[in-house]
Design a protein around this motif. Structure first.
Motif, PDB file in Angstrom:
ATOM      1  N   ASN A 177       2.250   4.791  -1.157  1.00  0.00           N
ATOM      2  CA  ASN A 177       1.714   5.991  -1.808  1.00  0.00           C
ATOM      3  C   ASN A 177       2.740   7.113  -1.765  1.00  0.00           C
ATOM      4  O   ASN A 177       3.443   7.288  -0.766  1.00  0.00           O
ATOM      5  N   LYS A 178       2.790   7.874  -2.868  1.00  0.00           N
ATOM      6  CA  LYS A 178       3.656   9.052  -2.913  1.00  0.00           C
ATOM      7  C   LYS A 178       3.056  10.069  -3.884  1.00  0.00           C
ATOM      8  O   LYS A 178       2.753   9.745  -5.031  1.00  0.00           O
ATOM      9  N   THR A 179       2.842  11.282  -3.393  1.00  0.00           N
ATOM     10  CA  THR A 179       2.332  12.339  -4.272  1.00  0.00           C
ATOM     11  C   THR A 179       3.312  13.503  -4.299  1.00  0.00           C
ATOM     12  O   THR A 179       4.051  13.749  -3.343  1.00  0.00           O
ATOM     13  N   HIS A 194       0.820  -1.226   0.000  1.00  0.00           N
ATOM     14  CA  HIS A 194       0.000   0.000   0.000  1.00  0.00           C
ATOM     15  C   HIS A 194       0.854   1.276   0.000  1.00  0.00           C
ATOM     16  O   HIS A 194       0.595   2.206   0.771  1.00  0.00           O
ATOM     17  N   GLN A 254       0.418   4.978  -6.423  1.00  0.00           N
ATOM     18  CA  GLN A 254      -0.914   4.878  -5.821  1.00  0.00           C
ATOM     19  C   GLN A 254      -1.188   3.464  -5.316  1.00  0.00           C
ATOM     20  O   GLN A 254      -1.364   2.545  -6.118  1.00  0.00           O
ATOM     21  N   ASP A 255      -1.186   3.311  -4.004  1.00  0.00           N
ATOM     22  CA  ASP A 255      -1.567   2.052  -3.356  1.00  0.00           C
ATOM     23  C   ASP A 255      -0.836   0.849  -3.974  1.00  0.00           C
ATOM     24  O   ASP A 255      -1.445  -0.151  -4.343  1.00  0.00           O
ATOM     25  N   LYS A 268      -0.144  12.121  -8.416  1.00  0.00           N
ATOM     26  CA  LYS A 268      -0.077  10.887  -7.631  1.00  0.00           C
ATOM     27  C   LYS A 268       0.928   9.955  -8.310  1.00  0.00           C
ATOM     28  O   LYS A 268       0.571   9.195  -9.215  1.00  0.00           O
ATOM     29  N   LYS A 285      -0.038   2.980 -10.774  1.00  0.00           N
ATOM     30  CA  LYS A 285      -0.817   1.814 -10.319  1.00  0.00           C
ATOM     31  C   LYS A 285      -0.375   0.566 -11.071  1.00  0.00           C
ATOM     32  O   LYS A 285       0.028   0.650 -12.239  1.00  0.00           O
ATOM     33  N   LYS A 331       8.418   8.198   1.715  1.00  0.00           N
ATOM     34  CA  LYS A 331       7.089   7.797   1.229  1.00  0.00           C
ATOM     35  C   LYS A 331       6.034   8.573   2.000  1.00  0.00           C
ATOM     36  O   LYS A 331       6.305   9.110   3.084  1.00  0.00           O
TER      37      LYS A 331
END
Length: 304
Positions: free
Chosen positions: A11-13, A9, A21-22, A18, A212, A56
């Protein structure tokens, strides 16, 4: 076989973007793992997080059973990274570059000399040790980049687009060395590449699009899932190929028919034995898989 990398899971924006994503995936100990995606898909972001170069947002990263949050230094010691762009000092000699890198891991004196000799022989740069890195060709520099990543005998070798723009000789040397290290030392190799034939040799493939995972599996599973088979038939006329009623294309001295799977190919051969005197059946390629999954082609450093 146990997992040596476990990412859950993640995530990094970056502002509105994004980047990851997950993201969840595992890499098994000793395997060649291919991470595919066009530029901007999230590959380098993930690698930079794994290497501790980028924080992260959320999620967990375990490498060799160690949590990145609790012991990043231990993880860094277990990784060898060949970045897309060379990180060697152009003003120093090959030997000095590798000596300064080795010193960071406490490899000095006789130990360094022995390791340097071993890597120089393996990667075929014994005659370049005194040469300034800035005067090396792209292929020569890449061999030294790989030696730099291997100097401390890492458990995991991360190759980020390692063969882009390389001459065939250097590509062959690189893959021979990687094969030997996997076989003799059980090294795990984590690869990103734009060359689909390199991904076709992987044990497991993850395809990313816009941060993704859009597909994953062994190359064979992916080919069977996302592409059909091709039957190439030689020595027949176009009027005969039309009898079969399947999609086809003319190629040089033959016609190529697309079928959903091998069972369908067998059915056609049994149905029209008089046409199938000289033919071959091939699986779709990883390029076809990538195009089917993402709607994009992966070609030499970007999307098309």
């Amino acid at each position: 076989m146990k997992n040596i990398i476990e990412i859950s899971h993640l995530n990094k924006t970056f502002g509105e973007v994004k980047a990851v994503q997950d993201l969840s995936f595992q890499v098994r100990d000793g395997e060649l793992f291919a991470f595919l995606g066009v530029n901007g898909a999230g590959k380098s972001t993930t690698i930079n997080i794994m290497c501790g170069q980028l924080p992260k947002d959320t999620g967990s990263v375990y490498i060799g059973g160690t949590d990145l949050d609790t012991d990043p230094d231990s993880i860094k010691r277990s990784l060898g990274v060949v970045f897309q762009n060379s990180v060697l000092d152009k003003d120093l000699s090959v030997r000095d570059n590798l000596q300064s890198r080795a010193a960071l891991y406490g490899i000095t004196g006789k130990d360094f000399k022995e390791r340097l000799a071993e890597l120089a022989k393996l990667l075929e740069f014994e005659n370049l040790l005194k040469r300034t890195v800035g005067k090396l060709s792209g292929g020569q520099r890449r061999r030294v980049d790989i030696a730099r990543a291997l100097i401390h005998r890492p458990k995991i070798l991360i190759l980020d687009e390692p063969t882009t723009g390389l001459d065939p000789q250097t590509r062959n040397i690189l893959w021979k060395v990687v094969g030997d290290l996997r076989k003799n030392e059980g090294m795990t190799v984590f690869l990103t590449t734009h060359y689909m034939e390199e991904a076709a040799d992987a044990d497991y493939v993850v395809i990313l699009d816009s941060g993704k995972i859009v597909a994953e599996g062994t190359p064979l599973t992916l080919k069977n899932t996302y592409t059909g088979d091709f039957i190439t038939i030689y020595g027949i006329q176009e009027s005969q190929i039309k009898e079969i009623g399947a999609p086809y294309e003319a190629i040089r001295d033959a016609y190529r028919i697309s079928v959903p799977n091998t069972a369908e190919a067998t059915k056609l051969i049994l149905q029209y034995p008089e046409l199938f005197k000289d033919y071959e059946i091939t699986k779709g390629k990883m390029d076809d898989v990538f195009l089917a999954v993402t709607g994009k082609e992966l070609i030499g450093g970007g999307e098309k």
